[in-house]
Design a protein around this motif. Sequence first.
Motif, PDB file in Angstrom:
ATOM      1  N   VAL A 171       0.831  -1.214   0.000  1.00 58.64           N
ATOM      2  CA  VAL A 171       0.000   0.000   0.000  1.00 58.64           C
ATOM      3  C   VAL A 171       0.862   1.259   0.000  1.00 58.64           C
ATOM      4  CG1 VAL A 171      -1.921  -1.153   1.141  1.00 58.64           C
ATOM      5  CG2 VAL A 171      -0.177  -0.026   2.530  1.00 58.64           C
ATOM      6  N   SER A 172       2.113   1.112  -0.419  1.00 55.51           N
ATOM      7  CA  SER A 172       3.038   2.250  -0.379  1.00 55.51           C
ATOM      8  C   SER A 172       2.646   3.374  -1.330  1.00 55.51           C
ATOM      9  CB  SER A 172       4.465   1.786  -0.701  1.00 55.51           C
ATOM     10  OG  SER A 172       4.505   1.195  -1.999  1.00 55.51           O
ATOM     11  N   THR A 178      -3.633   7.532   4.494  1.00 57.36           N
ATOM     12  CA  THR A 178      -3.997   6.114   4.464  1.00 57.36           C
ATOM     13  C   THR A 178      -2.847   5.252   4.947  1.00 57.36           C
ATOM     14  OG1 THR A 178      -5.511   6.490   2.615  1.00 57.36           O
ATOM     15  CG2 THR A 178      -4.790   4.220   2.987  1.00 57.36           C
ATOM     16  N   ARG A 179      -1.628   5.567   4.482  1.00 54.91           N
ATOM     17  CA  ARG A 179      -0.456   4.802   4.929  1.00 54.91           C
ATOM     18  C   ARG A 179      -0.271   4.923   6.429  1.00 54.91           C
ATOM     19  NH1 ARG A 179       2.165   7.358   0.540  1.00 54.91           N
ATOM     20  NH2 ARG A 179       3.586   8.407   1.987  1.00 54.91           N
ATOM     21  N   ALA A 180      -0.495   6.114   6.972  1.00 50.00           N
ATOM     22  CA  ALA A 180      -0.334   6.311   8.416  1.00 50.00           C
ATOM     23  C   ALA A 180      -1.361   5.496   9.193  1.00 50.00           C
ATOM     24  CB  ALA A 180      -0.475   7.791   8.760  1.00 50.00           C
ATOM     25  N   SER A 181      -2.589   5.467   8.683  1.00 50.58           N
ATOM     26  CA  SER A 181      -3.637   4.685   9.349  1.00 50.58           C
ATOM     27  C   SER A 181      -3.293   3.205   9.343  1.00 50.58           C
ATOM     28  CB  SER A 181      -4.978   4.921   8.650  1.00 50.58           C
ATOM     29  OG  SER A 181      -5.973   4.062   9.167  1.00 50.58           O
ATOM     30  N   LEU A 182      -2.813   2.693   8.202  1.00 48.81           N
ATOM     31  CA  LEU A 182      -2.465   1.274   8.114  1.00 48.81           C
ATOM     32  C   LEU A 182      -1.240   0.948   8.955  1.00 48.81           C
ATOM     33  CD1 LEU A 182      -3.146   0.726   4.304  1.00 48.81           C
ATOM     34  CD2 LEU A 182      -4.545  -0.016   6.239  1.00 48.81           C
ATOM     35  N   ALA A 183      -0.317   1.890   9.084  1.00 50.30           N
ATOM     36  CA  ALA A 183       0.847   1.662   9.944  1.00 50.30           C
ATOM     37  C   ALA A 183       0.418   1.537  11.410  1.00 50.30           C
ATOM     38  CB  ALA A 183       1.841   2.805   9.773  1.00 50.30           C
ATOM     39  N   ARG A 184      -0.552   2.344  11.803  1.00 52.48           N
ATOM     40  CA  ARG A 184      -1.070   2.235  13.180  1.00 52.48           C
ATOM     41  C   ARG A 184      -1.746   0.884  13.391  1.00 52.48           C
ATOM     42  NH1 ARG A 184      -2.371   7.719  12.207  1.00 52.48           N
ATOM     43  NH2 ARG A 184      -4.509   7.182  11.637  1.00 52.48           N
ATOM     44  N   LYS A 185      -2.446   0.403  12.367  1.00 54.09           N
ATOM     45  CA  LYS A 185      -3.091  -0.900  12.478  1.00 54.09           C
ATOM     46  C   LYS A 185      -2.038  -2.010  12.562  1.00 54.09           C
ATOM     47  CE  LYS A 185      -7.274   0.554  10.071  1.00 54.09           C
ATOM     48  NZ  LYS A 185      -8.057   0.679  11.309  1.00 54.09           N
TER      49      LYS A 185
END
Length: 215
Positions: A171-172, A178-185
Motif C-alpha cells: 500500500v506504499s 492512508t499509509r499512516a492509518s495502516l501503519a497504526r493498524k
Amino acid sequence: HEESTEELGPLIAELDRLLRTHRLTDLGSTFRRALLATWLLPEQVPCILERWRSEERPSAGAVASPARAGGRRRTSGAKAAGNVIEQVAHAHLAVEHLPKYFPGAFAPHAAALVRRLSGSAPSSQDSRLALRALAAVAKRLPPSADGAAALPLGLEADALAEGLTEALRSVSVEAPTTRASLARKAARCMDLLPDDLGARSSAADRLLQRGGAGG
C-alpha cells in the motif's frame, strides 16, 4: 471457552424456556431467526476465508460470455462463474466488517489472515483487508495476564512481522493519511503476540528492520 454450533440447540431451547416464562412465545420465531442470522462461530469462519481467495475470481469475460439460444439465456458455466464472483464479493464484505463484531470468531484463524498479508501474489486490497481484520481482532479481544490476546492464536513473531512488512509495502502508493492509518493498524497487530518472552518486541524489531531494508 470457544463456542461451537453444537451448543446452538441447547441455547435456543433455553431461549424458548425464557420466552415461555415471560409469556413472549409469540416472538420466539422472530428471536430465533435474528439470533441465527447474526451468530458467527469460529468453525464457520474458514468457509468465509476459503471463498475470499482472490485467485478463485473468474475473469469478467467468463461471466459476460454470450449464451446460446440468441443470448437469451446464460450458459451454466457463466452462471456458475457469476455465482462465484458474488460469493467472493460477499466474503470480502464479511472479512471487512465482521471481525469488529465477532473478534472471538476470527481470532483462532489469525494465522490464516497473516498469510493473506503476503502470500505468493497478494493484491493491495487483500493485504489491506487482512491487516484491518487482524487489527480489529487485536483491538477488541480482552487481554490475558501477559497482555496478549486472551485466546492462544499460535502466531509466530517472524511470520507476523514479515506479513506486516509486505502488507505495508503493497500500500506504499496510497495517500500519506492512508499509509499512516495502516501503519497504526500494523502496530496494533503486535498485541496478538504474547509478551512474556519478548515476542512482541522481537516482532516490532523485525518489522522496523525489514521496513528499513525495503526502503
